[in-house]
Scaffold this active site. Structure first.
Site, PDB file in Angstrom:
ATOM      1  N   LYS A  34       0.766  -1.127  -0.018  1.00 20.76           N
ATOM      2  CA  LYS A  34       0.020  -0.481  -0.015  1.00 20.76           C
ATOM      3  C   LYS A  34       0.693   1.656   0.093  1.00 20.76           C
ATOM      4  CE  LYS A  34      -3.951   0.099   2.899  1.00 20.76           C
ATOM      5  NZ  LYS A  34      -4.620   0.113   3.710  1.00 20.76           N
TER       6      LYS A  34
HETATM    7  O1  G3P Z   1      -7.129   2.105   5.323  1.00 18.90           O
HETATM    8  C1  G3P Z   1      -8.091   3.080   5.427  1.00 18.90           C
HETATM    9  C2  G3P Z   1      -8.474   2.798   6.320  1.00 18.90           C
HETATM   10  O2  G3P Z   1      -8.493   2.059   6.987  1.00 18.90           O
HETATM   11  C3  G3P Z   1      -9.137   4.073   7.369  1.00 18.90           C
HETATM   12  O3  G3P Z   1     -10.427   3.878   7.554  1.00 18.90           O
HETATM   13  O4  G3P Z   1     -12.065   4.273   9.306  1.00 18.90           O
HETATM   14  O5  G3P Z   1      -9.509   5.221   9.631  1.00 18.90           O
HETATM   15  O6  G3P Z   1     -11.528   6.537   8.240  1.00 18.90           O
HETATM   16  P1  G3P Z   1     -11.297   5.067   9.016  1.00 18.90           P
END
Ligand code: G3P
Length: 225
Positions: A86
């Site tokens: 990633k």
């Molecule tokens: O890796 C991206 C994703 O995990 C972000 O999620 O819930 O932190 O917005 P969040």
């Protein structure tokens, strides 16, 4: 459409795998930190559990392309095939994506808030692009619409890149992208569990059991009656 777990808690991953057909696991640096463990300890344990055929996505930390590439090599060396590196879709990241994809590494472009980040990631050879649906919503924009637009760009421009939608806070956001046929979504454990939490369904199933037991006796099933 692939569904992945966006978490590094091995117990939660095991519990979800027990019930649901899951295609892999994604992590990011914040998720790894929350595990309270050393990054490769937890990632290797996840790989061992999900096996070599499931996808595992792990993110680089370095800000410079050349160092991102080195991290990508180490991540894949440690975690084996079906590991996707990633990389944030910033200029240094686009450069690293191009270099790693030219070498044949699996690449997931991440931290995507705009369709043109997704476009440049696809041009650089990324296999997946991860729009942050709920974080886009939180900016007052429309995360689902942005993810659909990115999907359209990939299809209309003939890129092989697929959407790996991330950052969800509710089932509706995911359902809309299922309807649209995006390539993949990665979901927090509670988002996955919430899909099938429904008091009406539970009640309907309870009535089936009690009707059967009332007629055929307590504990009666199609196996033992
Ligand atoms: O890796 C991206 C994703 O995990 C972000 O999620 O819930 O932190 O917005 P969040």
């Amino acid at each position: 459409m692939k569904i992945l777990i966006d978490d590094a808690n091995v117990d939660k991953i095991k519990a979800l795998y027990d019930y649901y057909p899951i295609d892999g696991v994604t992590t990011n640096p914040s998720i790894l930190t929350k595990s309270g463990r050393k990054p490769y300890d937890v990632l290797c344990e996840i790989r061992e559990f999900i096996g070599p055929n499931a996808q595992l996505h792990a993110q680089v930390i370095s800000p410079k392309a050349e160092d991102m590439v080195k991290e990508g090599h180490k991540i894949v060396e440690m975690l084996g095939k079906n590991t996707f590196v990633k990389i944030p879709a910033v200029p240094e990241g686009i450069k690293a994506m191009r270099l790693l994809s030219q070498e044949g590494f699996g690449v997931t472009a991440t931290a995507i808030y705009t369709p043109m980040q997704a476009f440049w990631s696809a041009k650089a050879g990324a296999d997946y692009a991860a729009p942050y649906v709920n974080r886009i919503d939180n900016l007052g924009a429309d995360g689902v619409a942005a993810a659909k637009k990115m999907h359209d760009i990939f299809k209309n421009c003939g890129f092989k890149t697929e959407i790996l939608a991330a950052s969800f806070k509710n089932s509706q956001q995911v359902q809309e992208l299922c309807e649209y046929g995006v390539g993949a979504a990665t979901l927090a454990p509670d988002t996955i569990e919430n899909f099938l939490k429904n008091a009406c369904v539970t009640s309907a199933v309870d009535v089936f059991i009690s009707d059967f037991e009332n007629s055929y006796g307590k504990g009666a099933t199609m196996l033992n009656y």
